[in-house]
Design an enzyme around this catalytic site. Structure first.
Site, PDB file in Angstrom:
ATOM      1  N   GLU A   1     -60.995  -0.288  17.602  1.00  0.00           N
ATOM      2  CA  GLU A   1     -59.555  -0.054  18.336  1.00  0.00           C
ATOM      3  C   GLU A   1     -59.399  -1.470  19.128  1.00  0.00           C
ATOM      4  OE1 GLU A   1     -57.266   2.069  17.314  1.00  0.00           O
ATOM      5  OE2 GLU A   1     -58.745   3.480  17.994  1.00  0.00           O
TER       6      GLU A   1
ATOM      7  N   ASP B   1     -57.934  -5.549  15.894  1.00  0.00           N
ATOM      8  CA  ASP B   1     -57.399  -6.340  14.886  1.00  0.00           C
ATOM      9  C   ASP B   1     -56.851  -7.721  15.331  1.00  0.00           C
ATOM     10  OD1 ASP B   1     -55.393  -5.206  16.421  1.00  0.00           O
ATOM     11  OD2 ASP B   1     -54.268  -4.266  14.821  1.00  0.00           O
TER      12      ASP B   1
ATOM     13  N   SER C   1     -46.992   9.132  19.042  1.00  0.00           N
ATOM     14  CA  SER C   1     -48.117  10.120  19.023  1.00  0.00           C
ATOM     15  C   SER C   1     -49.449   8.905  18.853  1.00  0.00           C
ATOM     16  CB  SER C   1     -48.022  11.032  17.985  1.00  0.00           C
ATOM     17  OG  SER C   1     -47.955  10.359  16.675  1.00  0.00           O
ATOM     18  N   GLY C   2     -49.232   7.895  18.495  1.00  0.00           N
ATOM     19  CA  GLY C   2     -50.252   6.794  18.366  1.00  0.00           C
ATOM     20  C   GLY C   2     -50.903   6.983  17.006  1.00  0.00           C
ATOM     21  N   LEU C   3     -49.816   7.308  16.122  1.00  0.00           N
ATOM     22  CA  LEU C   3     -50.339   7.625  14.575  1.00  0.00           C
ATOM     23  C   LEU C   3     -49.236   6.774  13.662  1.00  0.00           C
ATOM     24  CD1 LEU C   3     -50.548  11.405  14.410  1.00  0.00           C
ATOM     25  CD2 LEU C   3     -52.283   9.883  14.736  1.00  0.00           C
ATOM     26  N   SER C   4     -48.776   5.497  14.479  1.00  0.00           N
ATOM     27  CA  SER C   4     -48.459   4.585  13.639  1.00  0.00           C
ATOM     28  C   SER C   4     -46.952   4.896  13.052  1.00  0.00           C
ATOM     29  CB  SER C   4     -49.124   3.961  12.368  1.00  0.00           C
ATOM     30  OG  SER C   4     -49.941   3.173  13.224  1.00  0.00           O
TER      31      SER C   4
ATOM     32  N   SER D   1     -44.254   3.843  13.782  1.00  0.00           N
ATOM     33  CA  SER D   1     -43.338   2.430  13.415  1.00  0.00           C
ATOM     34  C   SER D   1     -43.912   1.815  12.084  1.00  0.00           C
ATOM     35  CB  SER D   1     -43.632   1.691  14.717  1.00  0.00           C
ATOM     36  OG  SER D   1     -44.829   1.716  15.193  1.00  0.00           O
TER      37      SER D   1
ATOM     38  N   ASP E   1     -52.141  -1.311  11.618  1.00  0.00           N
ATOM     39  CA  ASP E   1     -51.263  -0.202  11.176  1.00  0.00           C
ATOM     40  C   ASP E   1     -50.654  -0.233   9.757  1.00  0.00           C
ATOM     41  OD1 ASP E   1     -51.916   0.569  13.738  1.00  0.00           O
ATOM     42  OD2 ASP E   1     -50.158   0.072  14.603  1.00  0.00           O
TER      43      ASP E   1
ATOM     44  N   TYR F   1     -50.505  -3.035  26.830  1.00  0.00           N
ATOM     45  CA  TYR F   1     -50.949  -3.662  25.577  1.00  0.00           C
ATOM     46  C   TYR F   1     -51.027  -5.109  25.302  1.00  0.00           C
ATOM     47  CZ  TYR F   1     -51.875  -4.160  20.339  1.00  0.00           C
ATOM     48  OH  TYR F   1     -52.187  -4.329  18.948  1.00  0.00           O
TER      49      TYR F   1
HETATM   50  C1  GLA Z   1     -51.580  -0.244  18.094  1.00  0.00           C
HETATM   51  C2  GLA Z   1     -51.242  -1.525  17.388  1.00  0.00           C
HETATM   52  C3  GLA Z   1     -52.398  -1.742  16.522  1.00  0.00           C
HETATM   53  C4  GLA Z   1     -53.710  -2.039  17.080  1.00  0.00           C
HETATM   54  C5  GLA Z   1     -54.090  -0.663  17.769  1.00  0.00           C
HETATM   55  C6  GLA Z   1     -55.298  -0.595  18.641  1.00  0.00           C
HETATM   56  O1  GLA Z   1     -51.687   0.833  17.004  1.00  0.00           O
HETATM   57  O2  GLA Z   1     -50.173  -1.578  16.576  1.00  0.00           O
HETATM   58  O3  GLA Z   1     -52.229  -3.232  15.948  1.00  0.00           O
HETATM   59  O4  GLA Z   1     -53.987  -3.053  17.823  1.00  0.00           O
HETATM   60  O5  GLA Z   1     -52.991  -0.278  18.627  1.00  0.00           O
HETATM   61  O6  GLA Z   1     -56.401  -0.583  17.946  1.00  0.00           O
END
Ligand code: GLA
Length: 363
Positions: free
Chosen positions: A16, A19, A104-107, A109, A153, A205
């Protein structure tokens, strides 16, 4: 001709905030997807409706950052990024439905960006390498939406394969499949949605990213990937920046260790690495919340092999590796603990690695 395209959300198994530090991560694609149905027409605009919010939204084909906001900004961002890359986008009508909850932290977007991008490229008959697609989708998010996120993501959504995780090396942007099928070893992957929502356009972030950049600058390196040993971090002037950088260094190593343990299906060892990753995100990187800490700790206490928050932080989901016979006990313990603490009821599902973005879909 109607073009149908879809792209999945992702779960990051480990790695985490590595990237944008040219490090390593190990995501899987989710079975849940975002679907786009696109009817090109000679109109001078894109009219987009979505299950994500009100609509339709009209997007000019020469849109610029700031013009469109909300969920439709991700769509407009892709149109803008394509135009920047010299690809003129056709107008028409676009309908979007999604199985992935926003925040929800599952991308959700990246799934939206990659599905829209795939639909537009398919309509144009343009074949673009998946790494280039990831960069375009990231540009939409960074420069149009204004969220300074990395490439995790988008790569996960584009490169996902059923039964496989992806080892991503962000220094040279390579993606390597790694078998991930814990169910074959009697172990379930539980996805525990805390139902606390986050937003990455917010300051935390960006603050973490800035900390990492300052630490790298203090050490005279282009990225934290070039720092081989945490003992070097004594030269970072700000102690908070040094702790943030320590998370990145130790997390990179945990990703590689996790891949090694997965190759022998040692899910007990993988679980320990997840729990250590959560502790590092809690203590060094400070992106968890008491709510997420409670969920992860309760899962482990009730018999999970390991548990960690997944995604950017400050809300979203926890993942846990749980021996099949302990799934009910862990789920009940987590539900009870969150309810006792006054948090919303979590949504707990058993999940697995799904396929990446593509045309073959059903909405
Ligand atoms: C979000 C960002 C990613 C990454 C994660 C953390 O999902 O979109 O690019 O930095 O947080 O690992």
């Amino acid at each position: 001709m109607t073009v149908r395209y879809s792209a999945p959300g992702r779960i990051n198994l480990i790695g985490e905030h590595t990237d944008y530090n040219a490090g390593f991560a190990l995501p899987i694609a989710l079975p849940q997807r975002t679907f786009v149905s696109f009817d090109p027409s000679p109109s001078g605009a894109l009219s987009v409706s979505s299950s994500l919010g009100d609509g339709p939204v009209e997007i000019g084909l020469d849109t610029v950052p700031g013009e469109v906001t909300g969920w439709a900004a991700y769509v407009a961002g892709v149109v803008w990024a394509l135009l920047n890359a010299g690809v003129a986008v056709p107008g028409g009508t676009m309908t979007i439905t999604s199985e992935i909850e926003i925040g929800s932290g599952l991308s959700s977007s990246a799934a939206l960006e990659c599905a829209v991008l795939g639909a537009l490229l398919t309509a144009l008959g343009v074949d673009l390498d998946r790494v280039e697609q990831a960069h375009l989708a990231q540009q939409a998010e960074n420069e149009y939406v204004g969220a300074p996120t990395g490439l995790l993501d988008q790569l996960a959504s584009l490169f996902g394969e059923p039964g496989q995780a992806m080892l991503i090396d962000f220094r040279d942007v390579t993606v390597q499949p790694v078998r991930f099928d814990p169910e074959a070893s009697g172990v379930a992957l539980l996805l525990i949605d805390s139902r606390a929502r986050h937003a990455h356009a917010g300051g935390e972030y960006a603050a973490r990213r800035a900390s990492c950049e300052r630490a790298a600058a203090d050490l005279g390196v282009a990225s934290l990937r070039e720092v081989s040993d945490a003992s070097a971090l004594g030269a970072v002037s700000d102690p908070v920046d040094a702790r943030r950088a320590r998370h990145v260094l130790t997390e990179n190593q945990r990703v590689l260790d996790c891949v090694a343990e997965m190759s022998s299906s040692d899910f007990a060892a993988v679980g320990e690495l997840w729990t250590a990753s959560h502790a590092s995100m809690r203590d060094d990187f400070e992106i968890t919340t008491p709510h997420l800490d409670l969920i992860a700790a309760t899962a482990v206490r009730a018999g999970a092999l390991g548990a960690r928050m997944t995604g950017g932080g400050f809300g979203g989901c926890v993942i846990a590796l749980v021996p099949r016979e302990r799934v009910d006990a862990v789920s009940e313990a987590v539900s009870r603990a969150t309810s006792d603490a006054g948090y919303p009821d979590p949504v707990i599902t058993r999940t697995h690695a799904g396929g990446g973005a593509g045309q073959a879909t059903s909405a």
